[in-house]
Design a protein around this motif. Sequence first.
Motif, PDB file in Angstrom:
ATOM      1  N   GLY A 205       0.795  -1.224   0.000  1.00 24.48           N
ATOM      2  CA  GLY A 205       0.000   0.000   0.000  1.00 24.48           C
ATOM      3  C   GLY A 205       0.832   1.281   0.000  1.00 24.48           C
ATOM      4  O   GLY A 205       0.265   2.354  -0.170  1.00 24.48           O
ATOM      5  N   TYR A 206       2.140   1.208   0.158  1.00 19.61           N
ATOM      6  CA  TYR A 206       3.001   2.391   0.179  1.00 19.61           C
ATOM      7  C   TYR A 206       3.830   2.421  -1.095  1.00 19.61           C
ATOM      8  O   TYR A 206       4.596   1.478  -1.368  1.00 19.61           O
ATOM      9  N   SER A 207       3.646   3.486  -1.917  1.00 20.16           N
ATOM     10  CA  SER A 207       4.339   3.603  -3.200  1.00 20.16           C
ATOM     11  C   SER A 207       5.837   3.706  -2.965  1.00 20.16           C
ATOM     12  O   SER A 207       6.316   4.250  -1.954  1.00 20.16           O
TER      13      SER A 207
ATOM     14  N   ARG B  28       3.199   2.162  -7.885  1.00 11.73           N
ATOM     15  CA  ARG B  28       2.145   2.805  -7.134  1.00 11.73           C
ATOM     16  C   ARG B  28       1.427   1.762  -6.288  1.00 11.73           C
ATOM     17  O   ARG B  28       0.957   0.725  -6.809  1.00 11.73           O
ATOM     18  N   ARG B  29       1.276   1.971  -5.034  1.00 17.67           N
ATOM     19  CA  ARG B  29       0.551   1.127  -4.069  1.00 17.67           C
ATOM     20  C   ARG B  29       0.800  -0.375  -4.333  1.00 17.67           C
ATOM     21  O   ARG B  29      -0.063  -1.115  -4.789  1.00 17.67           O
TER      22      ARG B  29
END
Length: 570
Positions: free
Chosen positions: A484-486, A530-531
């Motif tokens: 969930g963290y880019s 991304r994510r």
Amino acid sequence: MPSKPAPIKKAAGKEPAKKQEAAPEPAPEAAPEPAPAEAAPEAAPAEAEAAPAEAAPAEGEAPAAPPAEEPKPPTPPPADAAAPATEETPATAEAPADAAAPEETPAAPAEAPADAAAAPAAEEAAAVSEAPADAEAAEAAPEEPKPPTPPPPPPKEPTSAPLDLFVEDKNDTSVSIIWSQPEIVGHSGLDGYTIEVCKDGTEDWKAVNEELQKSCRYVIKNQTTGDRLKIRVVAVNAGGRSPPVALPEAVLVKEVADRPKVRLPRFLRQRYVANVGAKINLTIPFTGKPKPVVTWTKNGQPLDTKRVNIRSSDRDSILFIRTAEREDSGVYEMCVKVEDFDDKASLILQIVELPGPPASVKIVDTWGFNVALEWTPPTDNGNTEITGYTIQKADKKTGDWFTVLEHYHRLNATISDLIMGNTYKFKVFSENKCGISEDATIAKEEAKILKTGIEYKPPEYKEHDFSEPPKFTTNLTDRATTVGYSTKLLCSVRGSPKPKVQWMKNQMIIGDDPKYRQICVQGICSLEIRRPGNFDGGVYSCKAKNDHGEATVSCKLEVKQPAVPDAEKK
């Protein structure tokens, strides 16, 4: 006679024996005719006592008595006749009898009869004839010792003259004098001093102190300025005035002169420089007493009061110029004078301004890229020396002036590094301590830098081959991220021509997948994920490729699950 009574009274103290010897002197009572006259001595013992001077010569007269007279028994002397004779007896014996007769006559009537009035005349006649013999007998008679007489008091004498009289100080109205005590004062002591003055040329001495002056200092006040006074001092005591002591010369009533002295400030002992238009205010102190007479000169001539103002006080003199001009430059001399003494001081005043431009400037020679210049000093140096010159050049095409030399001290210079084919102008400024001249002198000639006959052939250079296969200058590094963290992967590559960059995941080309964002700018290549999810981890590679080759770099990306608290697990 009136001059003899005193000696007769002093001789009244003769011995009784002498009185008895004098008794036979008068005539006997038996004489018929002279009885009245001769009875006077018998009837008047007081007369004999009162006049022992007359009876004393009887010692020598006994043999000379007249034979017709019979001796008469001696009459006892009165009590007062027992007094001793004085030393003046011989002197009185020489006096004529008629001198004592008037004094003895009043005593005679007390014991003499009325007819005794003729006795004095008879005694006088007898005494006159017997006086010489009595005088010799009196001198031969022994004298009794006289008592000692007290010494007479010493005579009162004045003192000697005072000593060391001189002028201590003087001013316009008074003179202060001092002196020393007389060398000889004497028994009478010293009562004080009298100060006397008189004008020079006269002898009209007058005392200036009403009471005697006790001290040896006195101020003669209230005199007229300019008078010449003769001064003397006299010591006074009970014996009178001493000889005077006088000043050797007359004193001029005038303030004592103190030699004048100009105190020229240190900054005025050298040349004083000021700009044209400046205000000059110079204060020069001096000393002197009385007030000195101050005079000023410029270059040996009187000052122009229209240009220069002088204000003098008792202590200083001020030279003031409201607006200085170059004509005010020169040597100013200040003189202070007191009576016959004077002192002088000089100061040099220099009024300066900007100089004029050089008199002439010319181009002497031109060769290659160089020009030789010469110039002459300015005709107006601003009343001070020239300290340097400033040289400027201008390209005829642009007309802009540029300084090539400044603070230059010579009268010639060489200008170099000129551009071939250009034409130049030159001008020169003068400079002194006030600054650079407002105008400059421009050389009439122009300097043209000619082209030479040598043709310029630039060297041939081979073009550099910048072709290069791709090469990564920064490699990819392994990364770890959380679901969930880019995250972003970075690397840099170079190559010529510009290489084409392609990203891959697990050897699979990513392509245009919207989950990924690919950027390559100036050789910096980045891949943004991304994510990321649980399945986005793996090995990522970047491939660069051009005509000369290709290169690849790789890295590993790990995607972790987020941490769950224990409470949520239950």
